[in-house]
Motif scaffolding. Structure first.
Motif, PDB file in Angstrom:
ATOM      1  N   CYS A 258       0.960  -1.186   0.171  1.00  0.00           N
ATOM      2  CA  CYS A 258      -0.079   0.072  -0.041  1.00  0.00           C
ATOM      3  C   CYS A 258       0.858   1.163   0.025  1.00  0.00           C
ATOM      4  O   CYS A 258       2.134   1.232   0.133  1.00  0.00           O
ATOM      5  CB  CYS A 258      -0.921  -0.102   1.301  1.00  0.00           C
ATOM      6  SG  CYS A 258      -0.120   0.303   2.881  1.00  0.00           S
ATOM      7  N   GLN A 259       0.050   2.202   0.023  1.00  0.00           N
ATOM      8  CA  GLN A 259       0.784   3.810   0.011  1.00  0.00           C
ATOM      9  C   GLN A 259       1.428   3.845   1.244  1.00  0.00           C
ATOM     10  O   GLN A 259       2.739   4.701   1.167  1.00  0.00           O
ATOM     11  CB  GLN A 259      -0.108   4.760  -0.321  1.00  0.00           C
ATOM     12  CG  GLN A 259      -0.772   4.928  -1.550  1.00  0.00           C
ATOM     13  CD  GLN A 259       0.307   5.372  -2.440  1.00  0.00           C
ATOM     14  OE1 GLN A 259       1.218   6.224  -2.283  1.00  0.00           O
ATOM     15  NE2 GLN A 259       0.303   4.765  -3.772  1.00  0.00           N
TER      16      GLN A 259
ATOM     17  N   SER B  66       3.908  12.044   0.764  1.00  0.00           N
ATOM     18  CA  SER B  66       3.016  11.339   1.443  1.00  0.00           C
ATOM     19  C   SER B  66       3.369  11.441   2.921  1.00  0.00           C
ATOM     20  O   SER B  66       4.551  11.548   3.258  1.00  0.00           O
ATOM     21  CB  SER B  66       2.660   9.853   1.326  1.00  0.00           C
ATOM     22  OG  SER B  66       4.121   9.145   1.447  1.00  0.00           O
TER      23      SER B  66
ATOM     24  N   ARG C 244      -4.481  15.386  -1.111  1.00  0.00           N
ATOM     25  CA  ARG C 244      -5.187  14.072  -1.268  1.00  0.00           C
ATOM     26  C   ARG C 244      -5.115  13.251   0.026  1.00  0.00           C
ATOM     27  O   ARG C 244      -4.389  13.334   0.584  1.00  0.00           O
ATOM     28  CB  ARG C 244      -4.783  13.236  -2.517  1.00  0.00           C
ATOM     29  CG  ARG C 244      -4.640  14.224  -4.032  1.00  0.00           C
ATOM     30  CD  ARG C 244      -4.564  12.929  -5.087  1.00  0.00           C
ATOM     31  NE  ARG C 244      -4.436  13.752  -6.101  1.00  0.00           N
ATOM     32  CZ  ARG C 244      -5.167  13.932  -7.055  1.00  0.00           C
ATOM     33  NH1 ARG C 244      -6.666  13.576  -6.726  1.00  0.00           N
ATOM     34  NH2 ARG C 244      -5.194  14.653  -8.043  1.00  0.00           N
TER      35      ARG C 244
ATOM     36  N   ILE D  62      -6.189   9.144   1.513  1.00  0.00           N
ATOM     37  CA  ILE D  62      -6.870   7.804   1.523  1.00  0.00           C
ATOM     38  C   ILE D  62      -6.274   6.937   2.780  1.00  0.00           C
ATOM     39  O   ILE D  62      -5.218   7.311   3.549  1.00  0.00           O
ATOM     40  CB  ILE D  62      -5.956   6.912   0.296  1.00  0.00           C
ATOM     41  CG1 ILE D  62      -4.677   6.967   0.320  1.00  0.00           C
ATOM     42  CG2 ILE D  62      -6.502   7.437  -0.902  1.00  0.00           C
ATOM     43  CD1 ILE D  62      -3.570   6.260  -0.428  1.00  0.00           C
ATOM     44  N   SER D  63      -7.343   6.249   3.303  1.00  0.00           N
ATOM     45  CA  SER D  63      -8.538   5.953   2.839  1.00  0.00           C
ATOM     46  C   SER D  63      -9.685   6.239   3.924  1.00  0.00           C
ATOM     47  O   SER D  63      -9.339   6.209   4.856  1.00  0.00           O
ATOM     48  CB  SER D  63      -8.730   4.517   2.551  1.00  0.00           C
ATOM     49  OG  SER D  63      -8.011   4.062   1.358  1.00  0.00           O
TER      50      SER D  63
ATOM     51  N   HIS E  93     -11.949   8.725  -2.458  1.00  0.00           N
ATOM     52  CA  HIS E  93     -11.626   7.212  -2.603  1.00  0.00           C
ATOM     53  C   HIS E  93     -12.620   6.804  -1.345  1.00  0.00           C
ATOM     54  O   HIS E  93     -12.293   7.047  -0.128  1.00  0.00           O
ATOM     55  CB  HIS E  93     -10.249   6.647  -2.346  1.00  0.00           C
ATOM     56  CG  HIS E  93     -10.445   5.117  -2.623  1.00  0.00           C
ATOM     57  ND1 HIS E  93     -10.722   4.459  -3.830  1.00  0.00           N
ATOM     58  CD2 HIS E  93      -9.930   4.099  -1.605  1.00  0.00           C
ATOM     59  CE1 HIS E  93     -10.413   3.338  -3.799  1.00  0.00           C
ATOM     60  NE2 HIS E  93      -9.973   2.777  -2.469  1.00  0.00           N
TER      61      HIS E  93
ATOM     62  N   THR F 176     -14.011   6.963  -6.210  1.00  0.00           N
ATOM     63  CA  THR F 176     -13.478   5.595  -6.799  1.00  0.00           C
ATOM     64  C   THR F 176     -13.881   4.523  -5.561  1.00  0.00           C
ATOM     65  O   THR F 176     -14.137   5.173  -4.369  1.00  0.00           O
ATOM     66  CB  THR F 176     -11.954   5.806  -7.054  1.00  0.00           C
ATOM     67  OG1 THR F 176     -11.423   6.220  -5.680  1.00  0.00           O
ATOM     68  CG2 THR F 176     -11.752   6.755  -8.126  1.00  0.00           C
TER      69      THR F 176
ATOM     70  N   ASP G 258     -13.098   0.664  -3.405  1.00  0.00           N
ATOM     71  CA  ASP G 258     -12.535  -0.756  -3.487  1.00  0.00           C
ATOM     72  C   ASP G 258     -13.678  -1.929  -3.481  1.00  0.00           C
ATOM     73  O   ASP G 258     -14.528  -1.575  -2.559  1.00  0.00           O
ATOM     74  CB  ASP G 258     -11.694  -0.935  -2.259  1.00  0.00           C
ATOM     75  CG  ASP G 258     -10.496  -0.064  -2.056  1.00  0.00           C
ATOM     76  OD1 ASP G 258      -9.812   0.115  -3.345  1.00  0.00           O
ATOM     77  OD2 ASP G 258      -9.983  -0.045  -1.053  1.00  0.00           O
TER      78      ASP G 258
ATOM     79  N   ASN H  99      -8.070  13.291 -10.317  1.00  0.00           N
ATOM     80  CA  ASN H  99      -7.024  12.215 -10.685  1.00  0.00           C
ATOM     81  C   ASN H  99      -7.355  11.709 -11.930  1.00  0.00           C
ATOM     82  O   ASN H  99      -6.794  10.300 -12.058  1.00  0.00           O
ATOM     83  CB  ASN H  99      -7.268  11.241  -9.346  1.00  0.00           C
ATOM     84  CG  ASN H  99      -6.003  10.473  -9.143  1.00  0.00           C
ATOM     85  OD1 ASN H  99      -4.805  11.193  -9.039  1.00  0.00           O
ATOM     86  ND2 ASN H  99      -6.065   9.170  -8.894  1.00  0.00           N
TER      87      ASN H  99
END
Length: 437
Positions: A11-12, A147, A230, A232-233, A258, A298, A300, A402
């Motif tokens: 993951c990020q 990030s 930005r 997430i999540s 997201h 967006t 999952d 995005n």
């Protein structure tokens, strides 16, 4: 100069931690390379979310064995898989020198010194997962995007997910530290700041200061400079009205949200321990679209969760059809040892999961194309990422929503914002020209 390789899985948050490992090694005098054959040290920053992660990591260790025999390369395993396996990993693979959990990467210099001294066969650091890791500088591969973790761990215990067991319970980073990091990265020239957490919109629940995610976003937007935020999540059950209001009034916050769905069936969502229903999710999505004009959503989505019937799957297709996600990350459910879902009755055949996944992909591809077509003839503010990988004479960038945009322009525009008129739309990319408006 010694060479080091960092290989990142997952993951990020792992991407962020690899950027910190990179900075640590550079400060120690290592040259960061991608050539394993020339490496004096290799760190695998691992993931354990999916059952297949172990196979991937073991395969890479097999590749590294020959390099170690030739160069004496130091091999380190960091991340969630290392946190989960601990000392057993070093016992199973004697070529591993360092096993280090995701909370402990600040100890890499100490670990390397111990191995280089020859006095230690292995160095193991895998605790304490309930502590906040030290704040470390990072060297990101992208010179445009930085990030920042704002929380660590998770309290939700979704029945398919191993994360709370390897990253611990949720801990929020003090707001002052986050704001200082945002200022530092903006001053360094980063144009996009990504806030990370397993559930970013429960930020501050464990703090006694009254700070929350909406306040954090508001304070970040007060920082001077031209940049985009930005995150997430978020978790649908915690997405509050005050966060929507902050996003709506601040152009610095990206218009791409997201919002993990996981399933469109209320029955399956309950089995997943997601704590919302199909109807509540759809109402939330509709509210976000009303209150944040121009937003793209967006998601999952997992298909083939235990006990999922055809009717349950049709509920998922219904949500995808009605909400119109611009894109989605779609997966077949795979049992993860150590989670409640792995031992549930009603596990589905692989062929059923494959067939449902393909139907979902086909639907989402159509919805993504429909979403792309809405950009035709619009002017979009785009962050220029640099030359396209397929054609170096064309620039690529991303909109606030995005969406990938390709257009002609000077390479020196990299890392700046430009206005692009969209002339053509494909499913995954937009094509346009720079305008002065």
């Amino acid at each position: 100069m010694k060479n080091a390789v960092i290989i990142t899985y997952g993951c990020q948050m792992n991407v962020n931690e690899s950027a910190k490992i990179k900075k640590i090694l550079q400060n120690m005098g290592y040259n960061i390379t991608e050539e394993i054959s020339e490496a004096d040290a290799v760190f695998l920053n691992t993931c354990t979310v999916r059952e297949g992660a172990a196979t991937q990591i073991y395969g890479k260790l097999g590749e590294l064995k020959a390099v170690r025999e030739k160069r004496g390369t130091i091999i380190g395993i960091t991340g969630c898989f290392a946190q989960e396996q601990g000392e057993d990993l070093a016992k199973k693979f004697p070529i591993i020198d360092i096993v280090m959990g995701n909370q402990n990467i600040g100890k890499i210099p100490t670990a390397l010194e111990k191995i280089e001294s020859g006095d230690f066969k292995h160095v193991i650091y895998t605790g304490e997962e309930d502590d906040l890791p030290p704040r470390l500088d990072a060297d990101f591969d992208s010179k445009k995007t930085a990030s920042i973790p704002i929380t660590y761990g998770c309290n939700n215990f979704c029945t398919y997910c191993i994360v709370p067991y390897v990253r611990g319970r949720e801990r929020s980073v003090p707001m002052g530290q986050i704001l200082d990091e945002v200022k530092t990265f903006v001053e360094k020239g980063y144009k996009e700041i990504m806030l990370l957490g397993q559930n970013v919109n429960s930020y501050g629940n464990d703090l006694a200061t009254g700070e929350n995610f909406a306040i954090l976003l508001e304070e970040i937007c007060k920082i001077e400079g031209e940049f985009l935020v930005r995150f997430i999540s978020p978790h649908p059950k915690d997405f509050a009205d005050d966060v929507m209001d902050v996003i709506a009034k601040n152009e610095k916050i990206a218009r791409c949200l997201h919002l993990p769905l996981q399933s469109g069936s209320t029955k399956i969502l309950k089995l997943m321990n997601r704590k919302y229903t199909k109807e509540q999710y759809m109402e939330l999505a509709a509210k976000i679209k009303r209150r944040v004009p121009g937003v793209s959503l967006t998601a999952d989505i997992i298909v083939g969760f235990p006990n999922e019937t055809e009717e349950d799957f049709l509920d998922t297709l219904d949500v995808v059809e009605k909400i119109g996600f611009e894109s989605a990350y779609m997966f077949m459910y795979s049992p993860r040892k150590g989670t409640a879902a792995a031992i549930m009755d009603g596990q589905l055949d692989q062929e059923v999961k494959k067939e449902r996944l393909q139907r979902l992909i086909d639907l989402q591809n159509r919805k993504s194309r429909e979403a792309s077509d809405t950009y035709k003839d619009k002017i979009e503010r785009v962050l220029v990422e640099g030359p396209s990988r397929k054609n170096e004479n064309v620039l690529t960038g991303r909109t606030s929503t995005n969406k990938v945009v390709l257009f002609a322009g000077d390479k020196e525009l990299e890392g700046t914002f430009v206005n692009v008129k969209i002339n053509d739309c494909k499913t995954w990319s937009l094509y346009g020209e720079i305008v002065n408006e």
